[in-house]
Structures are given as C-alpha cells and as structure tokens.
Design an enzyme around this catalytic site. Structure first.
Site, mmCIF file in Angstrom:
data_model
loop_
_atom_site.group_PDB
_atom_site.id
_atom_site.type_symbol
_atom_site.label_atom_id
_atom_site.label_comp_id
_atom_site.label_asym_id
_atom_site.label_seq_id
_atom_site.Cartn_x
_atom_site.Cartn_y
_atom_site.Cartn_z
ATOM 1 N N LYS A 1 -58.056 -66.775 27.073
ATOM 2 C CA LYS A 1 -57.052 -67.116 28.015
ATOM 3 C C LYS A 1 -55.980 -68.520 28.502
ATOM 4 C CE LYS A 1 -61.347 -67.290 30.416
ATOM 5 N NZ LYS A 1 -62.836 -67.998 30.554
ATOM 6 N N TYR B 1 -59.421 -58.340 32.133
ATOM 7 C CA TYR B 1 -60.128 -59.260 31.694
ATOM 8 C C TYR B 1 -61.231 -59.334 30.631
ATOM 9 C CZ TYR B 1 -63.616 -63.318 32.036
ATOM 10 O OH TYR B 1 -63.696 -64.686 31.816
ATOM 11 N N TYR C 1 -64.021 -76.570 28.597
ATOM 12 C CA TYR C 1 -65.228 -76.635 29.688
ATOM 13 C C TYR C 1 -65.162 -77.369 30.213
ATOM 14 C CZ TYR C 1 -65.970 -72.156 27.418
ATOM 15 O OH TYR C 1 -66.478 -70.977 25.751
ATOM 16 N N VAL D 1 -67.336 -68.423 24.588
ATOM 17 C CA VAL D 1 -68.903 -68.606 23.540
ATOM 18 C C VAL D 1 -68.933 -67.408 22.912
ATOM 19 C CG1 VAL D 1 -69.407 -69.217 26.657
ATOM 20 C CG2 VAL D 1 -68.954 -66.395 25.534
ATOM 21 N N SER E 1 -63.134 -66.536 25.438
ATOM 22 C CA SER E 1 -62.122 -67.486 26.626
ATOM 23 C C SER E 1 -60.843 -68.018 25.629
ATOM 24 C CB SER E 1 -62.973 -68.530 27.588
ATOM 25 O OG SER E 1 -63.931 -68.069 28.268
HETATM 26 O O1 DON Z 1 -66.532 -63.990 31.827
HETATM 27 C C1 DON Z 1 -66.794 -64.420 30.433
HETATM 28 O O2 DON Z 1 -68.828 -63.380 30.632
HETATM 29 C C2 DON Z 1 -67.076 -64.228 29.429
HETATM 30 N N1 DON Z 1 -66.491 -63.682 28.985
HETATM 31 C C3 DON Z 1 -66.430 -64.791 29.263
HETATM 32 C C4 DON Z 1 -65.946 -66.078 27.597
HETATM 33 C C5 DON Z 1 -66.478 -66.814 27.815
HETATM 34 O O3 DON Z 1 -66.448 -67.792 26.497
HETATM 35 C C6 DON Z 1 -66.178 -68.777 28.664
HETATM 36 N N2 DON Z 1 -65.464 -68.902 29.232
HETATM 37 N N3 DON Z 1 -64.890 -69.825 29.586
#
Ligand code: DON
Length: 327
Positions: A70, A192, A244, A262, A67
């Site tokens: 983003k 994405y 978050y 994450v 994320s």
């Molecule tokens: O969309 C997802 O599941 C992840 N690849 C997003 C990654 C993440 O760090 C969560 N984000 N806010």
C-alpha cells in the site's frame, strides 16, 4: 551484493533464535490460499542505505506482499498526480479501526488514509495508464525498481483474493457512489488484488525499505524507485497508520515507520540508515506478525531506533556493521 561478516549478523541470529520458539498467533485464512503458509517460516533481513545485506532464517522464502504494497502504490499515485490532488481523494488520518472497515470521512467522503483498504483501493484507482494492462505494467515496474529484480504475481492468491473480495468490491462501489473513484473501479479493484498478490521475501522487503531509507534510490542497483520529495510522505503514513489498529502503540513503543501485511511480512525504515524486512506468517489479533512485532520491538529498544529518540548513548546498529575482526 557485498558479503558481510559482522556482529550484526550475530545479533540477528540471536533475535531469530529467541523468537523462533514463539508459537503464538494464527495464520490468515480469510483468503483460502494464505492458509497454506508454514507457521515455522521466519526470516529477518536488514539492508543498509549503502547496500550491505545482513539476514538470517527463511529470508529467501517467497510470500505475498499483501498490504505492505500500500505505501509503495501510494508513492506511485503521488508521482502520477502530485500531493494536493492525492490529498483531495485520500486523507492521512489514522482510523483506529480494522483495515477492512467500511468507513469514509463523513465531511469529505474520503477514505481516512491509504493504508486501510478503502484508501488503498482509491490509491490503486489513481494509478495512471491508458488501459488495465498498462496500469499493471506500471505497477509491477515500480515494484521491480524497489526490489531490484523482476517481480511476479502469485496467481493462486490473486484468484483467491478476487473470488473472496466482496467486501473490497463493496468499499469500491461505495466510493464510486460518492464520486471518490472513477468509473473504472472494477479495473482498480483488480489492480488492488494484483498488488496484494505480488511475491516477495524478507530479503526483498529489506531492500525496499533500504530504498526508502536511501531517499528513493535502490542502494544495490542504484536505480531510483520514487522521487525523493515523496519519500517522507510514505514514511509518515507508515508511522501513523502502517500497523493496522496497533499503529498508535507501534509509533509509541517502536517508533519505526513500518507496514505489515496479512501474509506475515513487515517492512521497516530507519531513514538514512536501514531497511528491515521480516517474515513470519502467524498473526496476532490485530493482524500483525507475532514474531515480526517482537523482533522489531527488540531491535528498536536495543539500538535506539525509535524515530524520536534523542540523546541516545547506547549501542547503535551501525556500530555492528564492522567485521568482527576489526571491531
Ligand atoms: O484486502 C484484502 O483483503 C487483503 N488482500 C489486504 C491485505 C492486508 O494485508 C490487510 N491490510 N491492511
């Protein structure tokens, strides 16, 4: 890159040593490939807005940006479409909800902000290009400018993301239903998944942060990564929505525009001064790197880095840049 023998590196060593013994947190495993990370990895990097690098630990260890991509892709969308159009598609209000919440603003059908998945998918949808390859190339080229090197996708993570990305597809199609994204939503979801699977290190994150701290110009390569007029929008979104559902407390306690992922990374920006990059995979209940949060809190409190600090008379991080023998 300038070698920097300075008290700042000693401070980073001390912070690294203090928190490396913390074994709290859980490595993300909802995407199976992420579960392979080593929970002991811990890197801290700081890059100044004039390109000096200070770092300790596993600062060259690659991991997926997730994320943290983003806000940077949001910058590309702003460059492609301008502020008003982007605002008509994606709001800028914190949600206080989990990053993957399936929720849109009831009145406007917009996703709440570009840092939650709905907003990030709508943002990816805005990336221009005549076809998918051109859009990926533009995305990677933008990240290359921030990092000052060619960037690569971790293909295993990418495959893992797209195989398990049903919730993101649901969000994408919900937005298609409301006309908030275009018909090429499947491509935008792929974009994405690609952006989340890009490999970086804490070293890279600190340079990316320093690029934002330096008005959009990578301080090491001198190359512009984003138009200066858009940098403040990325930073304000990072401050209000970047951590978050801990974003409010983060803005309150730490006050550093930041974004976490994450994969265990955090990027932080002190405008005009520094970029911070931290990597440590175990995450707390909100999804932020446990050691990353502790290290940022320590840096902020110890050196008055909170954005709304005023009348601060304590020691500044910039005081620690001078080599020890001259200080
Ligand atoms: O969309 C997802 O599941 C992840 N690849 C997003 C990654 C993440 O760090 C969560 N984000 N806010």
């Amino acid at each position: 890159m300038k070698a920097a023998a300075a008290p700042l590196r000693e401070v980073l060593r001390e912070i690294h040593a203090r928190f490396s013994g913390n074994s709290d947190g859980k490595i993300a495993d909802y995407i199976p490939e992420l579960a392979k990370a080593n929970r002991n990895w811990f890197g801290i990097s700081i890059v100044t807005a004039d390109g000096q690098v200070f770092e300790v630990g596993d600062c060259k260890q690659n991991f997926t940006i997730q994320s943290i991509s983003k806000p940077f892709v949001y910058g590309l969308a702003l460059e492609d479409h301008g502020l008003e159009h982007v605002l008509s598609k994606i709001g800028v209000e914190p949600t206080g909800e989990a990053f993957n919440a399936i929720v849109l603003d009831e009145a406007s059908n917009r996703p709440f902000n570009p840092m939650v998945n709905a907003g990030a998918i709508a943002t990816a949808d805005l990336v221009k290009g005549k076809d998918f390859p051109e859009r990926v190339t533009r995305l990677l080229s933008m990240f290359s400018k921030y990092c000052g090197r060619d960037v690569y996708i971790d293909n295993s993570v990418f495959m893992s993301e797209r195989m398990t990305g049903h919730r993101n597809r649901a969000i994408g199609h919900l937005m298609l239903n409301f006309g908030m994204v275009g018909e090429r939503i499947e491509d935008s979801l792929e974009l994405y998944f690609q952006q989340c699977s890009m490999l970086v290190s804490s070293h890279d994150l600190a340079i990316m942060g320093a690029t934002l701290a330096n008005g959009g110009v990578n301080p090491i390569t001198g190359q512009r990564a984003i138009e200066q007029r858009y940098v403040k929008y990325l930073l304000s979104i990072m401050l209000s929505c970047g951590m978050y559902d801990y974003a409010g407390e983060w803005a309150y306690r730490v006050g550093i525009p930041s974004k976490s992922g994450v994969g265990g990374g955090i990027v932080g920006v002190i405008p005009g001064q520094f970029g911070i990059g931290i990597f440590s995979p175990p995450l707390d209940a909100k999804g932020n790197s446990v050691r990353g949060v502790l290290a940022c809190r320590e840096l902020s409190e110890r050196f008055g880095l909170h954005a709304f600090e005023s009348g601060y008379t304590g020691q500044r991080l910039s005081d620690l840049l001078t080599p020890a023998r001259r200080s």
